[in-house]
Structures are given as C-alpha cells and as structure tokens.
Write a protein that holds these residues in place. Structure first.
Motif, PDB file in Angstrom:
ATOM      1  N   UNK A  10      14.133   8.473  21.206  1.00 45.35           N
ATOM      2  CA  UNK A  10      13.453   9.329  22.033  1.00 45.35           C
ATOM      3  C   UNK A  10      12.696  10.346  21.384  1.00 45.35           C
ATOM      4  N   UNK A  11      13.301  10.891  20.176  1.00 43.53           N
ATOM      5  CA  UNK A  11      12.574  11.846  19.366  1.00 43.53           C
ATOM      6  C   UNK A  11      11.292  11.387  18.786  1.00 43.53           C
ATOM      7  N   UNK A  12      11.370  10.110  18.296  1.00 39.09           N
ATOM      8  CA  UNK A  12      10.264   9.568  17.470  1.00 39.09           C
ATOM      9  C   UNK A  12       9.181   8.470  18.117  1.00 39.09           C
ATOM     10  N   UNK A  13       9.863   8.018  19.496  1.00 37.73           N
ATOM     11  CA  UNK A  13       8.960   7.008  19.912  1.00 37.73           C
ATOM     12  C   UNK A  13       8.915   5.730  19.806  1.00 37.73           C
ATOM     13  N   UNK A  14      10.266   5.280  19.748  1.00 33.92           N
ATOM     14  CA  UNK A  14      10.604   3.845  19.485  1.00 33.92           C
ATOM     15  C   UNK A  14      11.474   3.678  18.407  1.00 33.92           C
ATOM     16  N   UNK A  15      11.665   2.222  18.013  1.00 31.40           N
ATOM     17  CA  UNK A  15      12.234   2.079  16.509  1.00 31.40           C
ATOM     18  C   UNK A  15      11.827   0.393  16.212  1.00 31.40           C
ATOM     19  N   UNK A  16      11.448   0.616  15.117  1.00 29.24           N
ATOM     20  CA  UNK A  16      11.032  -0.623  14.610  1.00 29.24           C
ATOM     21  C   UNK A  16      11.931  -1.183  13.035  1.00 29.24           C
ATOM     22  N   UNK A  60       0.838  -1.279  -0.022  1.00 29.01           N
ATOM     23  CA  UNK A  60      -0.046   0.042  -0.141  1.00 29.01           C
ATOM     24  C   UNK A  60       0.847   1.267  -0.070  1.00 29.01           C
ATOM     25  N   UNK A  61       0.103   2.263  -0.112  1.00 29.71           N
ATOM     26  CA  UNK A  61       1.308   3.679  -0.277  1.00 29.71           C
ATOM     27  C   UNK A  61       1.499   3.962   0.998  1.00 29.71           C
ATOM     28  N   UNK A  62       0.772   3.602   2.064  1.00 29.05           N
ATOM     29  CA  UNK A  62       1.308   3.892   3.416  1.00 29.05           C
ATOM     30  C   UNK A  62       1.528   2.747   4.433  1.00 29.05           C
ATOM     31  N   UNK A  63       2.154   1.781   3.817  1.00 33.20           N
ATOM     32  CA  UNK A  63       2.382   0.433   4.645  1.00 33.20           C
ATOM     33  C   UNK A  63       3.231   0.532   5.824  1.00 33.20           C
ATOM     34  N   UNK A  64       3.940   1.780   5.998  1.00 35.78           N
ATOM     35  CA  UNK A  64       4.668   1.849   7.162  1.00 35.78           C
ATOM     36  C   UNK A  64       4.247   2.923   7.902  1.00 35.78           C
ATOM     37  N   UNK A  65       3.042   3.305   7.943  1.00 33.98           N
ATOM     38  CA  UNK A  65       2.553   3.988   8.948  1.00 33.98           C
ATOM     39  C   UNK A  65       2.648   3.803  10.282  1.00 33.98           C
ATOM     40  N   UNK A  66       3.116   4.711  11.050  1.00 37.23           N
ATOM     41  CA  UNK A  66       3.325   4.465  12.411  1.00 37.23           C
ATOM     42  C   UNK A  66       4.148   3.820  12.839  1.00 37.23           C
ATOM     43  N   UNK A  67       5.425   3.562  11.869  1.00 36.66           N
ATOM     44  CA  UNK A  67       6.604   2.721  12.565  1.00 36.66           C
ATOM     45  C   UNK A  67       7.825   3.906  12.253  1.00 36.66           C
ATOM     46  N   UNK A  68       8.736   3.623  13.089  1.00 35.31           N
ATOM     47  CA  UNK A  68       9.860   4.494  13.158  1.00 35.31           C
ATOM     48  C   UNK A  68      11.137   3.892  12.538  1.00 35.31           C
ATOM     49  N   UNK A  69      11.922   4.513  11.612  1.00 34.22           N
ATOM     50  CA  UNK A  69      13.112   4.002  11.304  1.00 34.22           C
ATOM     51  C   UNK A  69      14.302   4.758  11.320  1.00 34.22           C
ATOM     52  N   UNK A  70      15.334   4.064  11.409  1.00 39.50           N
ATOM     53  CA  UNK A  70      16.668   4.937  11.437  1.00 39.50           C
ATOM     54  C   UNK A  70      17.460   4.477  10.392  1.00 39.50           C
ATOM     55  N   UNK A  71      18.026   5.281   9.493  1.00 35.39           N
ATOM     56  CA  UNK A  71      18.825   5.076   8.361  1.00 35.39           C
ATOM     57  C   UNK A  71      20.321   5.585   8.537  1.00 35.39           C
ATOM     58  N   UNK A  72      21.217   4.851   8.805  1.00 35.74           N
ATOM     59  CA  UNK A  72      22.782   5.294   9.017  1.00 35.74           C
ATOM     60  C   UNK A  72      23.121   5.808   7.662  1.00 35.74           C
ATOM     61  N   UNK A  73      24.035   6.897   7.528  1.00 36.10           N
ATOM     62  CA  UNK A  73      24.609   7.471   6.390  1.00 36.10           C
ATOM     63  C   UNK A  73      23.307   8.091   5.346  1.00 36.10           C
ATOM     64  N   UNK A  74      22.416   8.791   5.889  1.00 33.48           N
ATOM     65  CA  UNK A  74      21.311   8.953   5.111  1.00 33.48           C
ATOM     66  C   UNK A  74      21.287  10.319   4.473  1.00 33.48           C
ATOM     67  N   UNK A  75      22.538  11.187   4.439  1.00 36.29           N
ATOM     68  CA  UNK A  75      22.588  12.541   4.022  1.00 36.29           C
ATOM     69  C   UNK A  75      22.513  12.593   2.425  1.00 36.29           C
TER      70      UNK A  75
END
Length: 253
Positions: free
Chosen positions: A83-89, A3-18
C-alpha cells in the motif's frame, strides 16, 4: 552488465532488515533504484534509521513491523509495504535467529521458534506476496540461507535444518512459479563480519572460530547484498532454483 539503477521503478520487501546483512540488502536495493520496505519485529529504532538513510540518499522507503512467524501479522506486513510503495516485485526472506544449543539440550520450544522465523516466515511471506509478485511480470524471491546448511555445525541443529529447508523451498517454488515469471533463488552467506548480539544469538558461532576463508578475510554484508541485487534484477531472469554461495571459497558447491 548491471546498470547503476537497474531496479528503478521496482518495489522490494526485505525481512529482518534493521541491521547486518538485511540492512545492507535494503540499502543496496535502494541504491539500485528500488523503493524498499524495511521490515523489523522489535528493532523499530534501528529500522527507522535504515529508512532514514535510504530517504537521505533520495530513495523511497517505509518501515513495516510484525512477526514473520504470525500469519495475520505477515498479511499485514505485506499489505502495508504494498500500500505504501505501490505493489511488490522483489521479496527477500532474510529474517532469522541463529542460536547455538547442544542437541541434547535443545527444547522443542526453541526448535519451533527458530523454524517458525526462518522457514515458516519465508513460507508465509512468499505466500502473502505471491499475487503481487505474479502481477509484476518479473517477480523475484531471494531466500537467505547459510553455509552451515551445507556443511553442518555442532549446536545448531535447528538453524541448520531451517536453512536447509530454505534450499528445498527455493527449488520447489522455482519450478512452481516459473510460469508466472517469478524467479526464486537462495544466497548462502559464509563467514560474514556482522555484529552479533550475545543476548539473542549467543555471540560469535563456535564453528567460525576454527575456520578462515581461502581469500584471507571474512565477507562483508555488502558482499551478500550485491549478489541479492543481481538476482533481483533484469540480468538474472534466466537464473532460478539456484543456491549461490558467497563464502570466499570456504565451501565449494
């Protein structure tokens, strides 16, 4: 079907993402509804631009800074994101440097620098994120490998070894984390059209100059990002321990 919003409500961390593939991954995950922690070591201005782009599109994002080769810094990176985004998935281990040096000239310090960022960084980030990924109930780790880890490449022994190490780490953690509902996969990009900085990567890799993917074009960062999005989402929960190649047919696994 995704779906277009299949990650709604989830939190991601991407290293080296500039920039480049990391930037595309951060934007793709945000477009799918995830709140995204954009990580940088030094490229603060570029990372802030990615955060601003996500927020301008209505998403939620935060910039986190630190050296993925430093255990204390990694703990702070993961804590700041959570802390900023409320968890990590979702954790995407993308941070890397890709230098070219003939093996006879390869100093141990350079070998260790590459290993520390690519392989040690993935170990440290995954270890720090593990408690939150386990609490997620549908955690996902995606390691960004590379084509040369499977084909070899002259002048890149340190990069090839580190990226090959990510494949082994992926397999080991997929087994170990399965009972915690965490999937672990690796994406191995092929020839992707990225802006390589000569000062930090030596410019265009020599092994790219004599090859062309059968599809007739180089990949775009978004080609990799879409695959990462799938692996991080609900449609890929039965997929773990795999290395998936995105290379336009240049290498057939």
């Amino acid at each position: 079907m995704t779906s277009d919003r299949d990650l709604e409500g989830r939190v991601a961390l991407v290293s080296g993402s500039s920039r480049n593939i990391g930037r595309a991954i951060a934007l793709e995950l945000a477009q799918a509804g995830a709140a995204v922690a954009v990580h940088v070591r030094d490229s603060v201005e570029a990372g802030a631009a990615v955060v601003a782009e996500i927020e301008a599109a209505g998403g939620k994002s935060v910039l986190v800074r630190g050296d993925v080769a430093d255990p204390q810094a990694v703990d702070a990176i993961v804590a700041a994101a959570s802390d900023a985004l409320g968890g990590l998935d979702i954790l995407v281990n993308n941070a890397a440097i890709r230098r070219e040096t003939a093996f006879a000239d390869l100093a141990y310090a350079e070998w260790r620098e590459v290993m520390a960022i690519i392989l040690d960084g993935a170990y440290l980030l995954t270890r720090a994120a593990l408690p939150m990924l386990a609490r997620s109930g549908a955690g996902a780790v995606v390691n960004i490998g590379g084509l040369s880890a499977h084909t070899g490449a002259a002048g890149r022994a340190h990069v090839v070894a580190a990226k090959a190490g990510l494949v082994g780490l992926t397999r080991a953690l997929a087994i170990e984390f399965a009972d915690r509902a965490i999937t672990v996969n690796c994406v191995a990009p092929g020839m992707i059209a990225t802006a390589r900085l000569a000062a930090t990567t030596g410019g265009e890799p020599a092994h790219h100059k004599d090859h062309q993917p059968p599809v007739g074009r180089r990949g775009q960062p978004e080609d990799v990002a879409r695959l990462v999005r799938y692996l991080a989402g609900p449609s890929a929960r039965y997929l773990t321990g795999q290395t998936i190649h995105a290379n336009g047919g240049l290498f057939l696994a």
